[in-house]
Design a protein around this motif. Structure first.
Motif, PDB file in Angstrom:
ATOM      1  N   VAL A 223       0.840  -1.193   0.000  1.00 48.93           N
ATOM      2  CA  VAL A 223       0.000   0.000   0.000  1.00 48.93           C
ATOM      3  C   VAL A 223       0.875   1.244   0.000  1.00 48.93           C
ATOM      4  N   ARG A 224       0.457   2.215  -0.739  1.00 50.55           N
ATOM      5  CA  ARG A 224       1.134   3.510  -0.785  1.00 50.55           C
ATOM      6  C   ARG A 224       0.132   4.555  -0.311  1.00 50.55           C
ATOM      7  N   ARG A 225       0.356   5.094   0.872  1.00 56.27           N
ATOM      8  CA  ARG A 225      -0.557   6.068   1.468  1.00 56.27           C
ATOM      9  C   ARG A 225       0.126   7.427   1.488  1.00 56.27           C
ATOM     10  N   GLN A 226      -0.484   8.431   0.850  1.00 58.84           N
ATOM     11  CA  GLN A 226       0.113   9.758   0.776  1.00 58.84           C
ATOM     12  C   GLN A 226      -0.953  10.830   0.850  1.00 58.84           C
ATOM     13  N   HIS A 227      -0.550  11.983   1.345  1.00 55.90           N
ATOM     14  CA  HIS A 227      -1.390  13.158   1.185  1.00 55.90           C
ATOM     15  C   HIS A 227      -1.411  13.516  -0.292  1.00 55.90           C
ATOM     16  N   PHE A 228      -2.513  14.075  -0.751  1.00 57.92           N
ATOM     17  CA  PHE A 228      -2.647  14.382  -2.166  1.00 57.92           C
ATOM     18  C   PHE A 228      -1.538  15.313  -2.647  1.00 57.92           C
ATOM     19  N   HIS A 229      -1.089  16.247  -1.800  1.00 57.68           N
ATOM     20  CA  HIS A 229      -0.003  17.138  -2.182  1.00 57.68           C
ATOM     21  C   HIS A 229       1.283  16.344  -2.414  1.00 57.68           C
ATOM     22  N   GLU A 230       1.551  15.363  -1.574  1.00 59.07           N
ATOM     23  CA  GLU A 230       2.755  14.545  -1.729  1.00 59.07           C
ATOM     24  C   GLU A 230       2.701  13.754  -3.033  1.00 59.07           C
ATOM     25  N   VAL A 438       9.636  21.670   4.202  1.00 60.63           N
ATOM     26  CA  VAL A 438       9.785  22.282   5.521  1.00 60.63           C
ATOM     27  C   VAL A 438       9.394  21.284   6.613  1.00 60.63           C
ATOM     28  N   ALA A 439       8.285  20.577   6.410  1.00 60.12           N
ATOM     29  CA  ALA A 439       7.821  19.612   7.405  1.00 60.12           C
ATOM     30  C   ALA A 439       8.787  18.448   7.561  1.00 60.12           C
ATOM     31  N   LEU A 440       9.437  18.044   6.479  1.00 62.22           N
ATOM     32  CA  LEU A 440      10.404  16.949   6.554  1.00 62.22           C
ATOM     33  C   LEU A 440      11.710  17.389   7.217  1.00 62.22           C
ATOM     34  N   ARG A 441      12.053  18.648   7.043  1.00 63.46           N
ATOM     35  CA  ARG A 441      13.344  19.141   7.543  1.00 63.46           C
ATOM     36  C   ARG A 441      13.305  19.489   9.020  1.00 63.46           C
ATOM     37  N   PHE A 442      12.137  19.962   9.524  1.00 59.73           N
ATOM     38  CA  PHE A 442      12.055  20.442  10.903  1.00 59.73           C
ATOM     39  C   PHE A 442      10.962  19.690  11.655  1.00 59.73           C
ATOM     40  N   HIS A 443      11.217  19.444  12.940  1.00 56.81           N
ATOM     41  CA  HIS A 443      10.195  18.831  13.790  1.00 56.81           C
ATOM     42  C   HIS A 443       9.429  19.879  14.591  1.00 56.81           C
ATOM     43  N   THR A 444       9.982  21.091  14.719  1.00 54.77           N
ATOM     44  CA  THR A 444       9.335  22.180  15.445  1.00 54.77           C
ATOM     45  C   THR A 444       9.446  23.450  14.616  1.00 54.77           C
ATOM     46  N   ILE A 445       8.323  24.120  14.379  1.00 57.90           N
ATOM     47  CA  ILE A 445       8.293  25.336  13.562  1.00 57.90           C
ATOM     48  C   ILE A 445       7.556  26.428  14.334  1.00 57.90           C
ATOM     49  N   PHE A 446       8.198  27.573  14.472  1.00 58.85           N
ATOM     50  CA  PHE A 446       7.601  28.738  15.118  1.00 58.85           C
ATOM     51  C   PHE A 446       7.261  29.764  14.036  1.00 58.85           C
ATOM     52  N   PHE A 464      -1.125  29.397   3.821  1.00 56.23           N
ATOM     53  CA  PHE A 464      -1.136  29.089   5.252  1.00 56.23           C
ATOM     54  C   PHE A 464      -1.806  27.737   5.502  1.00 56.23           C
ATOM     55  N   THR A 465      -2.913  27.464   4.843  1.00 57.95           N
ATOM     56  CA  THR A 465      -3.575  26.166   5.016  1.00 57.95           C
ATOM     57  C   THR A 465      -2.722  25.037   4.474  1.00 57.95           C
ATOM     58  N   ASN A 466      -1.988  25.277   3.389  1.00 58.39           N
ATOM     59  CA  ASN A 466      -1.074  24.251   2.883  1.00 58.39           C
ATOM     60  C   ASN A 466       0.032  23.958   3.890  1.00 58.39           C
ATOM     61  N   LEU A 467       0.513  25.005   4.564  1.00 54.75           N
ATOM     62  CA  LEU A 467       1.524  24.822   5.606  1.00 54.75           C
ATOM     63  C   LEU A 467       0.971  23.984   6.748  1.00 54.75           C
ATOM     64  N   VAL A 468      -0.233  24.299   7.199  1.00 51.95           N
ATOM     65  CA  VAL A 468      -0.847  23.544   8.291  1.00 51.95           C
ATOM     66  C   VAL A 468      -1.040  22.085   7.879  1.00 51.95           C
ATOM     67  N   ASP A 469      -1.501  21.847   6.651  1.00 55.05           N
ATOM     68  CA  ASP A 469      -1.693  20.477   6.176  1.00 55.05           C
ATOM     69  C   ASP A 469      -0.388  19.693   6.208  1.00 55.05           C
ATOM     70  N   ALA A 470       0.698  20.303   5.725  1.00 50.98           N
ATOM     71  CA  ALA A 470       1.986  19.605   5.674  1.00 50.98           C
ATOM     72  C   ALA A 470       2.496  19.282   7.076  1.00 50.98           C
ATOM     73  N   LEU A 471       2.409  20.238   7.992  1.00 55.50           N
ATOM     74  CA  LEU A 471       2.893  20.001   9.352  1.00 55.50           C
ATOM     75  C   LEU A 471       2.032  18.971  10.066  1.00 55.50           C
ATOM     76  N   TYR A 472       0.727  19.029   9.881  1.00 59.03           N
ATOM     77  CA  TYR A 472      -0.178  18.061  10.500  1.00 59.03           C
ATOM     78  C   TYR A 472       0.088  16.663   9.962  1.00 59.03           C
ATOM     79  N   GLU A 473       0.302  16.550   8.659  1.00 62.32           N
ATOM     80  CA  GLU A 473       0.531  15.248   8.034  1.00 62.32           C
ATOM     81  C   GLU A 473       1.767  14.562   8.599  1.00 62.32           C
ATOM     82  N   HIS A 474       2.774  15.339   8.961  1.00 63.13           N
ATOM     83  CA  HIS A 474       4.038  14.768   9.448  1.00 63.13           C
ATOM     84  C   HIS A 474       4.195  14.912  10.959  1.00 63.13           C
ATOM     85  N   SER A 475       3.112  15.232  11.656  1.00 67.12           N
ATOM     86  CA  SER A 475       3.122  15.315  13.121  1.00 67.12           C
ATOM     87  C   SER A 475       4.212  16.247  13.629  1.00 67.12           C
ATOM     88  N   ALA A 476       4.361  17.389  12.962  1.00 66.50           N
ATOM     89  CA  ALA A 476       5.324  18.395  13.402  1.00 66.50           C
ATOM     90  C   ALA A 476       4.675  19.311  14.446  1.00 66.50           C
TER      91      ALA A 476
END
Length: 633
Positions: A223-230, A438-446, A464-476
């Motif tokens: 199975v290959r599970r990805q966010h649509f953006h990925e 950004v989400a892959l490179r950092f675990h904490t973003i301010f 901004f919503t794309n940023l939130v989606d990426a961070l949420y997807e990778h549990s950042a």
């Protein structure tokens, strides 16, 4: 006559060969692609992008641990749920454990998902039998061709004294028999159902069901599970590596997809994948509609099951969008005709989770205060020092590589932690794929100084919503400093879900393109109040730009700003990269003002981001973020 028959018969064979719906490796002389085993040992496929960057390859992978973090499963979940058989029983186990609330629509959707693995196995068995019969008929045809060829060679080698003295006759049958056996067998047996399409309101549990399906419902399948953006990032980078779109004689790119390139790409995907799961599926432009309609059709031919989650039913995909009628109806017909369509609606469980947690902390005696991650007002430096006292002093300017070989400056970074001003990320030409890096490179973003976004700032809101989606997807872990209450940041943009040409709530009436500055009356008074003629001229230029955007709504697409430090995109899509993950060098404006459907998607994305921001404040999410941080350090 003989030559005429051969030409016509050969054309018929060529037509049959072209119609034969067997996966072929382009450029390999028409040789059939290597068959996949009916069952695989691993649960997750080794899905690699052709010619993509190392980070893109990392984006393309999925893992059990990543899904466990998204499901907020505790450490040792394998011992607790490892013996669970199927998505239905896994869902029931989490409901019994109190991690999920009982929801009848979720139970029904889980039952639909449970139908896919048996359908996949049955379709593969039928396909293998069909190919075996076809191989037998092809072997018979090849033997007949060899016999005909022997007779032809004998006739060609004959030497006699005269043309009347018993010269062997040349056979009328052609020397080569093409792969036309499917005419006798019929088309390959289809996979029924070909997938599951789960739609519903934000926070209703669609992504949770997909993650449970990937973890517990597909044992023995890849199975290959990805966010649509990925997945879109992988798709466009792979298309670019395989040749890009067709170039016309004038040098411009055609919007017609090169189907043979898409077939090659799907062949490579099918070699490693039995089930493709796409979270937050969305169509924001007609180019992506054309590409994904063809990709889904090719995946169905190769018996690769597809699962999609989205906020909209099939009929509302790219609703009221520009040139929607060209490709979207075929996409809708494919979903309705070949997929199981399941609606999951109800309360927003993320909001309920935050409300319940705060209520419990308020009533529990001696309960520890929750980690504070969202700050309103005050100094950004004070918020950073409060949230990250040990990391704040170590942050230094730097930069990271993002999509298509571009560079993104980072005002402050150190050891997996980054600091950004809102303008650094959302007022610059960045796409959803850049936020994945950004989400892959950092675990904490301010992120600080987040303003209240108006309707006119829908491009900034989409980033901004794309940023939130990426961070949420990778549990950042996201630490946010806003100038207004968090609920006010995207409230105006959520109204874009009503942008529709049918019920009178179009973009013009929502005020998106209204003139903001009236310079006709009291001209001198306006100049004086604005502080000078230069300021007045600046506002005049802004007004002219708004009028041009309103005109673009009728003429085609919004002219996007130039991208920073970019090289090239895939060239397959005609709209800005932030909306469809394409060509950063053509500019990334966020969404197309020319397409009301894209504006509607911005509204749905805003609702989803607000829901996810609420969960990102809860203890289960922060614990998952801490576990990810520990794995990265």
């Amino acid at each position: 006559k003989q030559h005429g028959f051969w030409i016509s018969f050969s054309c018929g064979l060529g037509f049959c060969a072209a119609m034969r719906p067997i996966a072929r490796a382009a450029g390999a002389g028409g040789v059939r692609a290597r068959r996949r085993p009916l069952h695989a040992l691993g649960s997750f496929g080794d899905a690699r992008a052709v010619g993509s960057s190392p980070v893109a390859n990392e984006v393309a992978f999925t893992s059990e641990e990543r899904l466990a973090l998204k499901l907020r499963l505790q450490v040792g979940w394998r011992e607790t749920l490892g013996s669970t058989d199927g998505v239905v029983s896994a869902h029931q186990a989490l409901v019994t454990a109190g991690q999920l609330q009982l929801s009848e629509p979720q139970v029904a959707a889980a039952a639909e998902l449970a139908r896919l693995p048996p359908a996949l196995g049955e379709a593969r068995e039928k396909r293998r039998a069909w190919e075996g019969q076809q191989d037998g008929l092809t072997a018979q045809a090849t033997a007949a061709s060899s016999r005909n060829q022997a007779v032809r060679e004998k006739a060609a080698a004959w030497k006699g004294d005269g043309w009347i003295k018993g010269s062997p006759s040349t056979p009328s049958a052609p020397a080569v028999v093409g792969p036309m056996c499917w005419l006798a067998l019929g088309r390959p047996p289809p996979m029924e159902p070909a997938g599951v399409y789960v739609h519903g309101s934000v926070g209703s549990g669609k992504s949770t069901l997909m993650d449970l399906f990937c973890l517990f419902g597909l044992k023995g399948w890849r199975v290959r599970r990805q966010h649509f953006h990925e997945f879109s990032l992988w798709l466009h980078e792979s298309l670019h590596a395989l040749g890009g779109p067709r170039a016309s004689s004038s040098g411009s790119s055609s919007s017609t997809p090169r189907k043979h390139v898409l077939a090659r790409l799907v062949d490579q995907l099918a070699e490693d994948t039995d089930a493709l799961c796409l979270d937050e599926f969305a169509i924001t432009n007609v180019a992506d509609a054309a590409i994904f309609a063809e990709v889904l059709r090719l995946l169905a031919q190769r018996h690769v099951a597809v699962v999609c989650t989205t906020n909209r039913p099939p009929e509302d995909l790219y609703k009221d969008g520009l040139h929607r009628e060209r490709y979207v109806p075929a996409l809708v017909q494919h979903f309705r005709g070949s997929f199981l369509v399941s609606a999951v609606s109800g309360v927003d469980y993320r909001t309920e989770m935050l409300r319940s947690e705060r209520s419990a902390l308020g009533t529990a005696a001696g309960a520890a205060a929750p980690q504070r991650v969202f700050f309103e007002g005050g100094s950004p430096d004070d918020a950073l020092s409060t949230a990250l006292p040990s990391e704040a002093a170590r942050l230094v300017p730097g930069g990271i590589k993002v999509s298509w070989g571009r560079a993104l400056p980072v005002p402050g970074m150190a050891e997996g932690t980054a600091r950004f001003h809102f303008d650094n990320l959302c007022r610059r030409p960045l796409a959803a794929e850049d936020f994945l890096h950004v989400a892959l490179r950092f675990h904490t973003i301010f992120v600080h100084s987040v303003p209240r976004l108006s309707l006119e700032e829908h491009n900034e809101a989409r980033r901004f919503t794309n940023l939130v989606d990426a961070l949420y997807e990778h549990s950042a872990r996201l630490i946010l400093h806003s100038e207004v209450p968090l609920g006010e940041v995207l409230r105006s943009v959520e109204a874009l879900t009503q942008a529709c040409a049918d019920d009178g709530h179009d973009a013009d009436k929502l005020g998106l393109f209204e003139t903001m500055y009236d310079d006709q009356p009291n001209l001198q008074i306006q100049i004086k109040e604005l502080g000078g003629r230069e300021k007045y001229q600046e506002l005049q230029e802004r007004r002219l730009a708004e009028e041009q955007r309103a005109t673009a709504r009728h003429l085609g697409r919004l002219v996007a700003p130039e991208a920073v430090q970019g090289t090239t995109g895939s060239g397959w899509s005609s709209s800005p990269a932030a909306s469809d993950l394409s060509a950063p060098d053509q500019g990334v404006a966020g969404v197309m003002v020319a397409a009301v459907g894209s504006l509607q998607e911005s509204g749905f994305a805003a609702r989803r981001a607000v829901s996810r921001l609420k969960e990102m404040q809860t203890m289960p999410y922060l614990e998952s973020a801490q576990r990810r941080r520990e794995t990265m350090c």
